[in-house]
Motif scaffolding. Structure first.
Motif, PDB file in Angstrom:
ATOM      1  N   ASP A 124      41.620  52.526  43.737  1.00  0.00           N
ATOM      2  CA  ASP A 124      41.481  52.612  45.196  1.00  0.00           C
ATOM      3  C   ASP A 124      40.061  52.249  45.623  1.00  0.00           C
ATOM      4  O   ASP A 124      39.855  51.579  46.634  1.00  0.00           O
TER       5      ASP A 124
ATOM      6  N   VAL B 180      39.666  48.421  45.342  1.00  0.00           N
ATOM      7  CA  VAL B 180      40.325  47.733  46.462  1.00  0.00           C
ATOM      8  C   VAL B 180      39.492  47.893  47.727  1.00  0.00           C
ATOM      9  O   VAL B 180      39.316  46.935  48.497  1.00  0.00           O
ATOM     10  N   TYR B 181      38.943  49.076  47.949  1.00  0.00           N
ATOM     11  CA  TYR B 181      38.082  49.290  49.114  1.00  0.00           C
ATOM     12  C   TYR B 181      36.887  48.338  49.083  1.00  0.00           C
ATOM     13  O   TYR B 181      36.542  47.717  50.096  1.00  0.00           O
TER      14      TYR B 181
ATOM     15  N   PHE C  98      49.622  40.509  45.721  1.00  0.00           N
ATOM     16  CA  PHE C  98      49.798  41.603  46.678  1.00  0.00           C
ATOM     17  C   PHE C  98      51.190  41.842  47.218  1.00  0.00           C
ATOM     18  O   PHE C  98      51.484  42.927  47.657  1.00  0.00           O
TER      19      PHE C  98
ATOM     20  N   ILE D 114      44.930  44.042  40.307  1.00  0.00           N
ATOM     21  CA  ILE D 114      43.656  44.406  40.938  1.00  0.00           C
ATOM     22  C   ILE D 114      42.497  43.939  40.058  1.00  0.00           C
ATOM     23  O   ILE D 114      41.492  43.429  40.567  1.00  0.00           O
TER      24      ILE D 114
ATOM     25  N   ASP E 229      47.841  47.501  38.466  1.00  0.00           N
ATOM     26  CA  ASP E 229      46.419  47.668  38.164  1.00  0.00           C
ATOM     27  C   ASP E 229      45.836  46.381  37.586  1.00  0.00           C
ATOM     28  O   ASP E 229      44.707  46.004  37.906  1.00  0.00           O
TER      29      ASP E 229
ATOM     30  N   TYR F 253      36.632  45.465  47.529  1.00  0.00           N
ATOM     31  CA  TYR F 253      37.105  44.092  47.748  1.00  0.00           C
ATOM     32  C   TYR F 253      37.338  43.831  49.236  1.00  0.00           C
ATOM     33  O   TYR F 253      36.974  42.788  49.761  1.00  0.00           O
ATOM     34  N   GLU F 254      37.933  44.788  49.911  1.00  0.00           N
ATOM     35  CA  GLU F 254      38.267  44.611  51.320  1.00  0.00           C
ATOM     36  C   GLU F 254      37.052  44.678  52.236  1.00  0.00           C
ATOM     37  O   GLU F 254      37.077  44.139  53.334  1.00  0.00           O
TER      38      GLU F 254
END
Length: 150
Positions: free
Chosen positions: A3, A6-7, A141, A119, A116, A9-10
């Motif tokens: 998580d 991903v945060y 995704f 990611i 995973d 990356y975003e």
């Protein structure tokens, strides 16, 4: 941990856009991430940075990858199949493949869950400042159940 990745990356277009570890840790804590999850993600990212330096010129374009027994066990059949798919599609050259394998085997336990692993692939692209093309982003995704067949 995933998580947090991903945060990042975003919210950060490249790793060098991230603040230093201390400031990033405070920011991630304020966002509600657990301390151990943050530390694990930042340690994993440090390993990713080291991998990007060491694998940059190590592999030839036509190299063949033979997975060790421990890698096969850790990545699992679906993980190796996914990596092979990306290679055959021409979007995961050998140096990036080695980074993916390195970072996937750095995850405790096994086999690595396919979501995973996706990611991890995305973070390898991110660490190199590369944007995967739209079809690969779709593969990374979009859940297979949500795909429309034309």
């Amino acid at each position: 941990m995933f998580d947090v990745l991903v945060y990042l990356y975003e919210n950060y277009w490249r790793p060098d856009a991230c603040p230093d570890h201390a400031q990033l840790t405070r920011k991630l804590s304020a966002m509600g991430f657990e301390t151990d999850e943050i530390e694990e993600a930042l340690t994993w990212l440090d390993g990713l940075a080291n991998a990007s330096e060491s694998y940059a010129t190590e592999q030839k374009a036509d190299s063949l990858r033979v997975y060790t027994a421990s890698e096969q066990e850790h990545l699992g059949e679906h993980g190796i199949g996914f990596i092979s798919f990306l290679e055959s599609a021409g979007v995961l050259p050998p140096p990036m493949r080695e980074m993916v394998v390195d970072r996937a085997t750095a995850i405790p336990g096994g086999p690595v869950d396919l979501e995973d692993l996706k990611i991890i692939v995305l973070m390898v692209f991110w660490s190199l400042g590369e944007e995967p093309d739209a079809l690969i982003l779709d593969e990374l995704f979009v859940d297979e159940a949500d795909r429309l067949i034309h």
